[in-house]
Design a protein around this motif. Sequence first.
Motif, PDB file in Angstrom:
ATOM      1  N   VAL A 129     -24.986  13.390 -13.651  1.00 55.39           N
ATOM      2  CA  VAL A 129     -24.834  13.052 -15.066  1.00 55.39           C
ATOM      3  C   VAL A 129     -23.727  13.456 -15.619  1.00 55.39           C
ATOM      4  N   ILE A 130     -22.866  12.632 -15.968  1.00 56.41           N
ATOM      5  CA  ILE A 130     -21.356  13.049 -16.368  1.00 56.41           C
ATOM      6  C   ILE A 130     -21.398  12.769 -18.018  1.00 56.41           C
ATOM      7  N   TRP A 131     -21.125  13.895 -18.590  1.00 52.24           N
ATOM      8  CA  TRP A 131     -21.316  13.948 -20.140  1.00 52.24           C
ATOM      9  C   TRP A 131     -19.811  13.851 -20.777  1.00 52.24           C
ATOM     10  N   TYR A 132     -19.528  13.089 -21.754  1.00 55.25           N
ATOM     11  CA  TYR A 132     -18.329  13.099 -22.328  1.00 55.25           C
ATOM     12  C   TYR A 132     -18.206  12.990 -23.820  1.00 55.25           C
ATOM     13  N   CYS A 133     -17.362  13.145 -24.519  1.00 60.55           N
ATOM     14  CA  CYS A 133     -17.262  12.716 -26.039  1.00 60.55           C
ATOM     15  C   CYS A 133     -15.674  12.385 -26.177  1.00 60.55           C
ATOM     16  N   GLY A 134     -15.245  12.669 -27.282  1.00 61.15           N
ATOM     17  CA  GLY A 134     -13.659  12.091 -27.547  1.00 61.15           C
ATOM     18  C   GLY A 134     -12.765  13.239 -26.472  1.00 61.15           C
ATOM     19  N   SER A 135     -12.855  14.501 -26.402  1.00 64.85           N
ATOM     20  CA  SER A 135     -12.008  15.266 -25.607  1.00 64.85           C
ATOM     21  C   SER A 135     -12.784  15.995 -24.640  1.00 64.85           C
ATOM     22  N   SER A 136     -14.176  15.978 -24.803  1.00 61.07           N
ATOM     23  CA  SER A 136     -15.096  17.009 -23.886  1.00 61.07           C
ATOM     24  C   SER A 136     -14.769  18.245 -24.093  1.00 61.07           C
TER      25      SER A 136
ATOM     26  N   LEU B  82     -19.035  19.560 -23.394  1.00 62.38           N
ATOM     27  CA  LEU B  82     -19.480  20.682 -22.757  1.00 62.38           C
ATOM     28  C   LEU B  82     -20.802  21.311 -22.859  1.00 62.38           C
ATOM     29  N   ARG B  83     -20.848  21.135 -24.337  1.00 59.32           N
ATOM     30  CA  ARG B  83     -22.558  21.462 -24.669  1.00 59.32           C
ATOM     31  C   ARG B  83     -23.556  20.736 -24.074  1.00 59.32           C
ATOM     32  N   GLY B  84     -23.431  19.234 -23.951  1.00 61.36           N
ATOM     33  CA  GLY B  84     -24.400  18.595 -23.580  1.00 61.36           C
ATOM     34  C   GLY B  84     -24.460  18.793 -21.990  1.00 61.36           C
ATOM     35  N   ALA B  85     -23.461  19.172 -21.219  1.00 64.47           N
ATOM     36  CA  ALA B  85     -23.522  19.440 -19.789  1.00 64.47           C
ATOM     37  C   ALA B  85     -24.243  20.828 -19.410  1.00 64.47           C
ATOM     38  N   ALA B  86     -23.785  21.766 -20.494  1.00 60.46           N
ATOM     39  CA  ALA B  86     -24.521  22.985 -20.314  1.00 60.46           C
ATOM     40  C   ALA B  86     -25.915  23.043 -20.452  1.00 60.46           C
TER      41      ALA B  86
END
Length: 119
Positions: free
Chosen positions: A57-64, A69-73
């Motif tokens: 699962v690869i999470w991203y937002c504007g700049s990650s 980072l929070r979603g991945a954690a």
Amino acid sequence: MLREGKQPGKDFVLVDLRQEDRTGGTIRGSINLPAQSLYPAIPTLYTMFTTAKIRSVIWYCGSSQHRGLRGAAWMDDYIEDRGDSSLRSLVLLEGIRGWANAGTEYTAFMDEYDEGAWR
């Protein structure tokens, strides 16, 4: 870059955590789950992804740097609590902004790409 032979939704899932700031496009095949609603959905997402035999699962937002980072954690903690080694929770470095600015070989994989939004 997306590896040849790997397909979003089958081999991996891209999760776009942006809500109101989705202008400029999104990476083809990603799903949108705004960060504000993510934490309580982690157990359900984990079940869906593992049932579908998703490996990453690869999470991203504007700049990650924040939501990505929070979603991945959060997902990584959930995976670790289950002792699962079949699913990985990753962050797209530099987020969608980095992807959009990496060149045409990347923007070719964007839906609703708007070059002006990334300047």
